[in-house]
Design an enzyme around this catalytic site. Structure first.
Site, PDB file in Angstrom:
ATOM      1  N   GLN A  42       0.862  -1.174   0.000  1.00 53.27           N
ATOM      2  CA  GLN A  42       0.000   0.000   0.000  1.00 53.27           C
ATOM      3  C   GLN A  42       0.903   1.231   0.000  1.00 53.27           C
ATOM      4  O   GLN A  42       1.973   1.232   0.613  1.00 53.27           O
ATOM      5  CB  GLN A  42      -0.922   0.024   1.226  1.00 53.27           C
ATOM      6  CG  GLN A  42      -1.950  -1.091   1.268  1.00 53.27           C
ATOM      7  CD  GLN A  42      -3.097  -0.869   0.289  1.00 53.27           C
ATOM      8  OE1 GLN A  42      -3.026  -0.015  -0.587  1.00 53.27           O
ATOM      9  NE2 GLN A  42      -4.149  -1.669   0.419  1.00 53.27           N
ATOM     10  N   SER A  43       0.478   2.292  -0.665  1.00 49.11           N
ATOM     11  CA  SER A  43       1.364   3.440  -0.871  1.00 49.11           C
ATOM     12  C   SER A  43       1.613   4.235   0.398  1.00 49.11           C
ATOM     13  O   SER A  43       2.680   4.826   0.562  1.00 49.11           O
ATOM     14  CB  SER A  43       0.778   4.368  -1.948  1.00 49.11           C
ATOM     15  OG  SER A  43       0.685   3.681  -3.182  1.00 49.11           O
TER      16      SER A  43
END
Length: 685
Positions: free
Chosen positions: A21-22
C-alpha cells in the site's frame, strides 16, 4: 488462467507474494485491498506451489512505488530473481510492483533472463514471450502515467482552493484558522500576540535578528512557536533562527501565501532521494492574496524587513549587502565603498590598541595585494562630526520622541511579564483543581497530580523572581526623575552619543538611518589625503578631505585637542584641561574620556611642559646657528619626542650638551636635513 505458461522449473523455485500500500493511511483504511493482496497465497497454492515454497514479502507496506530506493522488499525480490531463486512473482496488479518505468523494465529484464513468471489476479505472464513482455511494458507505462495523473488532479484541486484563499494549513504562532470564514484570525491568547508584536518592534530598533534575540535573552522572555506535528503552541528560548522565521513569514503582513516551496526528487551521493525542497523566489510564489486577514505589520514594512535581512548578509563583492551593525569600534562598518573599484571595504583591528583599518580585497587574488587600505580612526571622527551636525537641529523633537518610545517599550515588556505570570497562574490553578478532583484513595494518580501541581507553583515562583530581577536591572518603570534625565540627555545628543550606555551597534544603526553609503578615495598630490563622499539617505552628497595617516599616526591625538592643550597648559592644570576637552566632546584614542594622565602624556609628547619659576625654554636657534630640540621639531614639522628619538638612536648628531642637566643643541646642514626628511617619510608610511 494460462496454466500452460507455468512449468516444473517454476514450481521448483519460490513463489513470492508482494503486497503493498502506498501510505500508512491506505494500509489502515483500505483493508479490503490489503486482504485481496494477501489472498494471492491461495492462488499460488492452486497453481501447484508447495506451502514451504510460498513466501510473503511485506517490507514495503506504506511505501510509495515511485522509486525502489526506499523499498527494500522490491530490491530483495529483484536480487533473488537474478540469482534464480524465484519462480514467480505474485502481485494484485502491475502498479503494486512499480510505478516507475525504470524500475519496472529493469525487473522485466531480470525476469526474462532468469525465466521468472509474473502473475496477477487475471493472468499469467511470461517475460520470455515477446507478446507478454510488450503487454507488461505497456501496463508499466500506464501505471507510471496514472501516478502522474493522480498527482496532477490532487495538486490542481489544492492550488484551486489556495487561489481562493480557502486552503487551510498549519497556522504560525499568533494566528488560528477560522473554519467558518476560511481565513486566519488573531489568536485569542493576548500573551502570544504581544510577543509577536514585540519581535517586529525590536527589529525596527535593533536592525538585525540577532539583536532581537539578544534583547529577548537579556529580558529573560520566551517566544511562542507552533509545533507542526501536534499543532500546539509551545514557549521556547529565543534564537536567531526563530526570529528570522517570524520576520520572513508573509502571513504576518496580512497576505495569504501558498506555494513558496517546491518539492522534487533529488540525487544525494548518486542515489535518488524522496524529497528535495527548493525555496522559490518571491516572484515565483504560486498564490499571493494581499489583505486576506488581519496583519501585524503592513506589506511595505514586510518588504523593507526582507531587504534589511538581505543587506545584513555581509558580502563584500556585492554592493547592496552591507552586513548587520556589530559591536566593533569601526562606526562605518558595512557602509564604506572603495573609491577605486566600487566594492564594499572590510574592516579589521590591528595591534594592541585595536587600530581601525578599512581595506578592499578586490585585487588580493589577482594582483596579490590590496586594492586600497585606509586608517579608519580619522575617517570615523570626520563622518561622526558631519552626522552629529546634521542631527542637532531636530534635538527638541527627538527628545520627546525618545521619551515616548522608551515608555512604550517598557510598557510592552511589563505587559509581557504580566501575561506570562497570568498564564502560569492559570496552569497552577488548573493543576490544583485536577488534584482536588481526584479520589484521595487512588494514591498512584494523586501523587502524580500533586507533583504536577508543585511543579507549576515552582514555575510561577521562578517567574516572579525573574520578573523582579529584570525590574531592578532594567528599570522597567520610569519615574519623573527618569523622564527628566531622558529629556535632558536627548537634548544633548553629543553626550548621549559618547555615553557608556550607548553601544557601538546602536551608534552604527543611527548613522545608517541617515547615511546610505560612504566612498573613500586616496589622494597623493599635493598631500597624502583621503577624499570622503557621504551619500545621505535623502540623496544629497557631502564631500570632505581628511589627512591620510599611517598606521603609526592613525590614533594620534587630534589637532583640535592639541591646540586646546597648547593654549591652556601654561595657565591651567591638567584636570581643568581634561574637563574642558570632555565638555567639548573631543574624541580621545579608543573613545575613552579625557583625564589628567591623558593630558599629561599629550603635553610631554608635544613638549608642552610646565616650566619652573625663573626658568625659560631655550630659543629655537642660537646666534651661532645651533638648533634646540624644539627648533628642530618646528623646522621639520615633527614632535619634540621624535627629535629625542633621533638623537638617542644617533640619526641626529648632538653638537653640544646632552645628558640629564644640559639641553641638547644640534647643527642642521643640507645633508642632515635630507636624512631627517627621509626618516620622517618612513614614519608616515
Amino acid at each position: 488462467m494460462n496454466r500452460e505458461k507455468l512449468q516444473a522449473c517454476h514450481l521448483e523455485r519460490l513463489a513470492v507474494i508482494y503486497p503493498r500500500q502506498s501510505t500508512l493511511k491506505q494500509l489502515h483504511d483500505h483493508k479490503e485491498s490489503t486482504a485481496r493482496q494477501y489472498a494471492l497465497q491461495e492462488r499460488a497454492r492452486e497453481f501447484g506451489w508447495a506451502e514451504n515454497k510460498i513466501i510473503v514479502v511485506e517490507d514495503d507496506m506504506g511505501q510509495s512505488g515511485a522509486s525502489s530506493d526506499w523499498r527494500p522488499g522490491f530490491r530483495r525480490i529483484a536480487e533473488d530473481a537474478a540469482h534464480g531463486r524465484v519462480g514467480a512473482i505474485f502481485a494484485l496488479e502491475v502498479s503494486r510492483l512499480a510505478r516507475s518505468s525504470a524500475d519496472w523494465h529493469k525487473l522485466l529484464e531480470l525476469c526474462a533472463l532468469a525465466d521468472v513468471a509474473i502473475i496477477d489476479e487475471q493472468a499469467v505472464y511470461n517475460p520470455c514471450d515477446y507478446n507478454d513482455r510488450l503487454l507488461l511494458g505497456l501496463k508499466g507505462t500506464m501505471s507510471e502515467a496514472e501516478l502522474y495523473w493522480m498527482r496532477l488532479r490532487l495538486e490542481g484541486g489544492r492550488l484551486s482552493k489556495a487561489r481562493r484563499g480557502e486552503l487551510s494549513f498549519c497556522s504560525p504562532a499568533g494566528y488560528d484558522w477560522d473554519s467558518a470564514s476560511l481565513r486566519f484570525r488573531f489568536t485569542a491568547d493576548d500573551a502570544i500576540r504581544k510577543a509577536i508584536m514585540l519581535v517586529f518592534e525590536r527589529f525596527r530598533v535593533e536592525g538585525s535578528a540577532y539583536g532581537v534575540a539578544r534583547y529577548f535573552g537579556r529580558m529573560k522572555m520566551m517566544l511562542p512557536s507552533r509545533d507542526i506535528s501536534t499543532r500546539e503552541i509551545t514557549w521556547i528560548s529565543v534564537r536567531q533562527g526563530s526570529v528570522l522565521r517570524i520576520l520572513r513569514n508573509p502571513i504576518y503582513a496580512g497576505a495569504y501565501v501558498f506555494g513558496k516551496k517546491e518539492e522534487r526528487m533529488g540525487l544525494v551521493d548518486g542515489k535518488l532521494r524522496r524529497r528535495k525542497i527548493k525555496k522559490l523566489p518571491q516572484e515565483e510564489w504560486k498564490c499571493v492574496i494581499h489583505d486576506r486577514h488581519p496583519a501585524y505589520i503592513t506589506w511595505d514594512e514586510y518588504m523593507a524587513n526582507q531587504k534589511k535581512i538581505y543587506e545584513n548578509r555581509a558580502h563584500h563583492f556585492y554592493g547592496e549587502q552591507r552586513g548587520a551593525a556589530r559591536e566593533g569600534r569601526a562606526l562605518l562598518q558595512g557602509i564604506i565603498l572603495c573609491g577605486k573599484c566600487g566594492r564594499r571595504m572590510q574592516v579589521r583591528y590591528q595591534g594592541k590598541s585595536h587600530r581601525i583599518q578599512y581595506y578592499c580585497m578586490a585585487n588580493k587574488f589577482s594582483a596579490g595585494s590590496l586594492c586600497s587600505d585606509v586608517a579608519g580612526d580619522a575617517i570615523d571622527r570626520a563622518v561622526e562630526e558631519k552626522f552629529l551636525a546634521a542631527v542637532i537641529p531636530a534635538q527638541i523633537e527627538l527628545a520627546f520622541a525618545v521619551t515616548q518610545e522608551t515608555e512604550s517599550q517598557l510598557e510592552d515588556i511589563e505587559r509581557q511579564w504580566q501575561l506570562k505570570k497570568e498564564r502560569l497562574t492559570y496552569e497552577a490553578n488548573l493543576a490544583a483543581r485536577r488534584y482536588k478532583a481526584t479520589d484521595p484513595d487512588n494514591r498512584v494518580v494523586a501523587r502524580t497530580l500533586e507533583r504536577e501541581w508543585e511543579e507549576k507553583l515552582q514555575e510561577l515562583e521562578q517567574a516572579e523572581r525573574e520578573h523582579q530581577t529584570v525590574r531592578k536591572k532594567e528599570r522597567l518603570v520610569l519615574t519623573e526623575c527618569d523622564r527628566d534625565k531622558i529629556l535632558a540627555a536627548a537634548k544633548n545628543l553629543r553626550s548621549v552619543w559618547r555615553g557608556k550606555t550607548t553601544t557601538y551597534a546602536e551608534r552604527k544603526n543611527l548613522i545608517r538611518a541617515l547615511i546610505r553609503d560612504i566612498s573613500l578615495t586616496p589622494v597623493d598630490v599635493p598631500r597624502r589625503m583621503t577624499q570622503i563622499k557621504i551619500w545621505w539617505q535623502t540623496g544629497a552628497v557631502t564631500e570632505l578631505m581628511v589627512e591620510r595617516k599611517s598606521k603609526f599616526t592613525a590614533q594620534a591625538t587630534s589637532e583640535s585637542a592639541v591646540k586646546i592643550i597648547e593654549n591652556l597648559y601654561s595657565t591651567k592644570d591638567d584636570a581643568y584641561i581634561a574637563d574642558k576637552l570632555n565638555k567639548k566632546c573631543i574624541a580621545r584614542k579608543n573613545d575613552k574620556p579625557w583625564d589628567s594622565q591623558a593630558v599629561r602624556v599629550v603635553r610631554y609628547t608635544h613638549g608642552f611642559n610646565h616650566l619652573r619659576t625663573g626658568r625659560r625654554r631655550a630659543k629655537h636657534q642660537r646666534s651661532d646657528g645651533l638648533y634646540s630640540k624644539h627648533g628642530v621639531a618646528a623646522r621639520l614639522g615633527v614632535s619634540p619626542g621624535v627629535v629625542n628619538a633621533w638623537a638617542i638612536s644617533g640619526i641626529l648628531p648632538t653638537a653640544e650638551g646632552g645628558g640629564t642637566t644640559k639641553a641638547r643643541w644640534f647643527k642642521l646642514d643640507e645633508q642632515i636635513i635630507s636624512l631627517l626628511e627621509k626618516e620622517k617619510l618612513k614614519r608616515l608610511r
